[in-house]
Design a protein around this motif. Structure first.
Motif, PDB file in Angstrom:
ATOM      1  N   GLY A   1      -7.746   5.759   0.548  1.00  0.00           N
ATOM      2  CA  GLY A   1      -6.526   6.464   0.917  1.00  0.00           C
ATOM      3  C   GLY A   1      -6.548   7.907   0.468  1.00  0.00           C
ATOM      4  N   VAL A   2      -7.015   8.157  -0.750  1.00  0.00           N
ATOM      5  CA  VAL A   2      -7.154   9.532  -1.233  1.00  0.00           C
ATOM      6  C   VAL A   2      -8.169  10.283  -0.385  1.00  0.00           C
ATOM      7  CG1 VAL A   2      -7.849  10.968  -3.187  1.00  0.00           C
ATOM      8  CG2 VAL A   2      -6.481   8.910  -3.580  1.00  0.00           C
ATOM      9  N   GLU A   3      -9.261   9.632  -0.050  1.00  0.00           N
ATOM     10  CA  GLU A   3     -10.290  10.260   0.782  1.00  0.00           C
ATOM     11  C   GLU A   3      -9.719  10.656   2.141  1.00  0.00           C
ATOM     12  OE1 GLU A   3     -13.798  11.679   2.445  1.00  0.00           O
ATOM     13  OE2 GLU A   3     -13.340  11.271   0.335  1.00  0.00           O
TER      14      GLU A   3
ATOM     15  N   GLN B   1       5.332   4.228   1.956  1.00  0.00           N
ATOM     16  CA  GLN B   1       5.066   2.869   1.522  1.00  0.00           C
ATOM     17  C   GLN B   1       5.067   1.977   2.743  1.00  0.00           C
ATOM     18  OE1 GLN B   1       5.950  -0.311   0.906  1.00  0.00           O
ATOM     19  NE2 GLN B   1       5.718  -0.807  -1.247  1.00  0.00           N
ATOM     20  N   GLY B   2       4.042   1.141   2.869  1.00  0.00           N
ATOM     21  CA  GLY B   2       3.833   0.412   4.106  1.00  0.00           C
ATOM     22  C   GLY B   2       4.281  -1.019   4.122  1.00  0.00           C
TER      23      GLY B   2
ATOM     24  N   MET C   1      -5.938   2.068   4.639  1.00  0.00           N
ATOM     25  CA  MET C   1      -5.565   0.959   3.752  1.00  0.00           C
ATOM     26  C   MET C   1      -4.782  -0.111   4.503  1.00  0.00           C
ATOM     27  SD  MET C   1      -4.312   3.168   0.409  1.00  0.00           S
ATOM     28  CE  MET C   1      -2.924   3.934   1.281  1.00  0.00           C
ATOM     29  N   GLN C   2      -4.970  -0.203   5.812  1.00  0.00           N
ATOM     30  CA  GLN C   2      -4.064  -0.978   6.651  1.00  0.00           C
ATOM     31  C   GLN C   2      -4.079  -2.472   6.356  1.00  0.00           C
ATOM     32  OE1 GLN C   2      -5.764  -1.815  10.862  1.00  0.00           O
ATOM     33  NE2 GLN C   2      -6.474   0.241  10.323  1.00  0.00           N
TER      34      GLN C   2
ATOM     35  N   ARG D   1       0.857  -1.184   0.000  1.00  0.00           N
ATOM     36  CA  ARG D   1       0.000   0.000   0.000  1.00  0.00           C
ATOM     37  C   ARG D   1       0.891   1.231   0.000  1.00  0.00           C
ATOM     38  NH1 ARG D   1      -2.852  -3.186  -1.481  1.00  0.00           N
ATOM     39  NH2 ARG D   1      -4.984  -3.711  -0.872  1.00  0.00           N
ATOM     40  N   LEU D   2       0.531   2.176  -0.858  1.00  0.00           N
ATOM     41  CA  LEU D   2       1.329   3.373  -1.044  1.00  0.00           C
ATOM     42  C   LEU D   2       0.445   4.600  -0.923  1.00  0.00           C
ATOM     43  CD1 LEU D   2       1.931   1.154  -3.554  1.00  0.00           C
ATOM     44  CD2 LEU D   2       3.914   2.602  -3.805  1.00  0.00           C
TER      45      LEU D   2
END
Length: 378
Positions: free
Chosen positions: A332-334, A179-180, A25-26, A3-4
């Motif tokens: 993520g954008v939200e 980046q996760g 986005m976890q 997830r980025l």
């Protein structure tokens, strides 16, 4: 899948905002690593001057490594002007060999051309990295550049943010990449954690590059300083972007044409088809394979995203004048830009390069089927 998240804004903000946004986005990351890149950096207790100073980022894993770093920088004529002290909560750090997190500002060397300065900064970074590796991995260096800070650590993103006190507002930036998850096909290695950086260019990737070995071998065969490491199959994306824009001096639009060229029948109809056929032939070994969404940033704070031809990894761009986000998922954008018109969010297709320019007024959406201007190359 990794997830980025990327946020870029006119007004500097805390990198912790992006870590909070990533929590939406976890389920897409596993605590194997967090990487952060900050551009347009500002410090609460130091007036940083991009035109006059450069920043070193890394980790000293022992007191001896920390002292050795200081000695090496002095020997190379770099004058330290600021040392950012993170408020570290060691109990939240999984690794126990972190003596000092390094974000140090040095006076920019004088009397050098831009090209000479860029080479010196990179060669210094490579020397320090090699020195750390030769001493049992006791020194890790992520970047040495103007206006860039890089932070990498093993653990859950928000935990790392809390551990380093990134929510205290003492360090901010106009662009933050996060980046996760690192490449978990290999052992845990901080150098394998996205984003990847070379001479002001940075990328991070969601996906798997199954053409990694031939691309890596081709890049290594060029004997270009900085084309090394490759603890992750995604690091080649940063080096290809560097090669296209810095070595071939081609406009940014050509990056997509190199990694995912159009088919011959499509190029036959393209207004620059003959040039692009030649480029495809010359850079054939750089064609990627596999599902990839590549997010990048450039020294002028431009941000971009491109997809592979299969478009098997999600990505969305959204925002408003002055603030934009790119993320693996719409949520993520939200989370990063809630005060936008979501109906204007854009999901790039296989032919698109989406650019957020430095003025951040509006998105630029390029298609591989469109003509581009070769004279843009520097």
């Amino acid at each position: 899948m990794c997830r980025l998240a990327l946020k870029t804004a006119d007004i500097p903000f805390s990198p912790y905002e992006v870590l909070v946004g990533m929590e939406a986005m976890q389920e897409g990351y596993d605590g194997s690593g967090l990487g952060l890149l900050l551009r347009g950096v500002s410090f609460e207790d130091f007036k940083y001057k991009k035109e006059e100073q450069v920043i070193l980022s890394g980790i000293a894993h022992s007191e001896a490594a920390f002292r050795r770093l200081h000695q090496h920088m002095e020997e190379r004529g770099f004058e330290q002007e600021y040392d950012h002290q993170f408020k570290v909560n060691a109990a939240l750090i999984e690794a126990k060999d972190r003596y000092q997190y390094i974000v140090r500002v040095y006076k920019k060397p004088q009397g050098m051309s831009e090209a000479e300065l860029e080479d010196r900064l990179m060669q210094t970074r490579l020397f320090l990295r090699k020195n750390g590796e030769e001493n049992g991995g006791d020194l890790t260096v992520f970047s040495f550049w103007s206006d860039v800070v890089m932070i990498k650590e093993v653990g859950w993103p928000l935990d790392i943010g809390d551990a380093l006190g990134l929510n205290d507002g003492r360090i901010k930036a106009r662009v933050v990449m996060a980046q996760g998850r690192q490449n978990t096909n290999y052992g845990i290695n901080l150098y394998a954690c996205h984003p990847f950086f070379i001479q002001g260019i940075a990328t991070m990737t969601n996906g798997e590059n199954t053409a990694f070995v031939p691309i890596k071998e081709w890049l290594l065969g060029k004997n270009i300083p900085g084309y090394m490491g490759y603890q992750s199959d995604s690091e080649v994306f940063a080096h290809i972007l560097h090669y296209v824009t810095k070595k071939l001096n081609l406009p940014l639009a050509c990056y997509k044409h190199v990694i995912t060229p159009l088919k011959t029948e499509e190029l036959n109809k393209h207004p620059q088809g003959e040039f692009l056929k030649g480029l495809r032939t010359a850079c054939r070994r750089l064609i990627i394979d596999g599902p990839n969404a590549v997010i990048g940033t450039l020294p002028d704070e431009s941000c971009l995203i491109v997809m592979d031809q299969k478009k098997m990894r999600p990505a969305t761009v959204g925002g408003r004048p002055g603030a934009w986000a790119i993320a693996s998922e719409m949520c993520g954008v939200e989370a990063l830009i809630p005060d936008r018109d979501p109906s204007l969010d854009f999901q790039p297709m296989r032919e698109h390069t989406v650019i957020i320019p430095p003025d951040r007024k509006e998105l630029q959406i390029w298609s591989q089927f469109d003509q581009f201007t070769l004279s843009q190359a520097a």
